[in-house]
Design a protein around this motif. Structure first.
Motif, short mmCIF file in Angstrom:
data_model
loop_
_atom_site.label_atom_id
_atom_site.label_comp_id
_atom_site.label_asym_id
_atom_site.label_seq_id
_atom_site.Cartn_x
_atom_site.Cartn_y
_atom_site.Cartn_z
N ALA A 29 0.83 -1.21 0.00
CA ALA A 29 0.00 0.00 0.00
C ALA A 29 0.87 1.26 0.00
CB ALA A 29 -0.94 -0.01 1.20
N ALA A 30 1.94 1.25 0.78
CA ALA A 30 2.83 2.41 0.83
C ALA A 30 3.52 2.61 -0.52
CB ALA A 30 3.87 2.22 1.93
N LYS A 81 2.37 1.70 -3.45
CA LYS A 81 1.36 2.19 -4.39
C LYS A 81 1.10 3.67 -4.16
CE LYS A 81 -3.21 1.45 -6.26
NZ LYS A 81 -4.50 0.81 -6.11
N ASP A 82 0.97 4.08 -2.89
CA ASP A 82 0.76 5.50 -2.59
C ASP A 82 1.94 6.35 -3.05
OD1 ASP A 82 -1.66 4.88 -1.43
OD2 ASP A 82 -0.93 5.04 0.64
N TRP A 83 3.14 5.81 -2.89
CA TRP A 83 4.34 6.56 -3.20
C TRP A 83 4.54 6.76 -4.71
CZ3 TRP A 83 9.48 4.38 -4.53
CH2 TRP A 83 10.48 5.36 -4.59
#
Length: 85
Positions: A53-54, A56-58
């Motif tokens: 998730a991190a 993908k967010d980044w």
């Protein structure tokens, strides 16, 4: 805290005891510390999901399951090649 008995091969016990002694610990203390630092399968899965998730967010990277399998296969191939297999 109650103790538990665990049956393992003598060679494994001797090796763990030697590692513990080198760190100045009893085998009991070493195994307790080891258990505190290891992750359960569900904890590993939770951390992996948070990392995905991190990522993908980044940068938007979110491979599909098929892409992840392809990437794993490619990595396995390259590692085998590097090892001369």
């Amino acid at each position: 805290m109650s103790d538990a008995n665990v049956r393992i091969p003598e060679e494994a016990k001797d090796r763990l005891a030697a590692i513990a002694a080198a760190e100045g610990l009893s085998l009991r203390a070493y195994l307790a510390r080891l258990a505190e630092t290891m992750l359960t399968p569900s904890e590993r899965a939770e951390r992996a999901e948070k990392a995905r998730a991190a990522l993908k967010d980044w940068n938007g990277y979110a491979p599909t399951a098929a892409e992840a399998r392809d990437l794993d296969s490619e990595l396995d191939r390259r590692l085998a090649e590097a090892a001369g297999q």
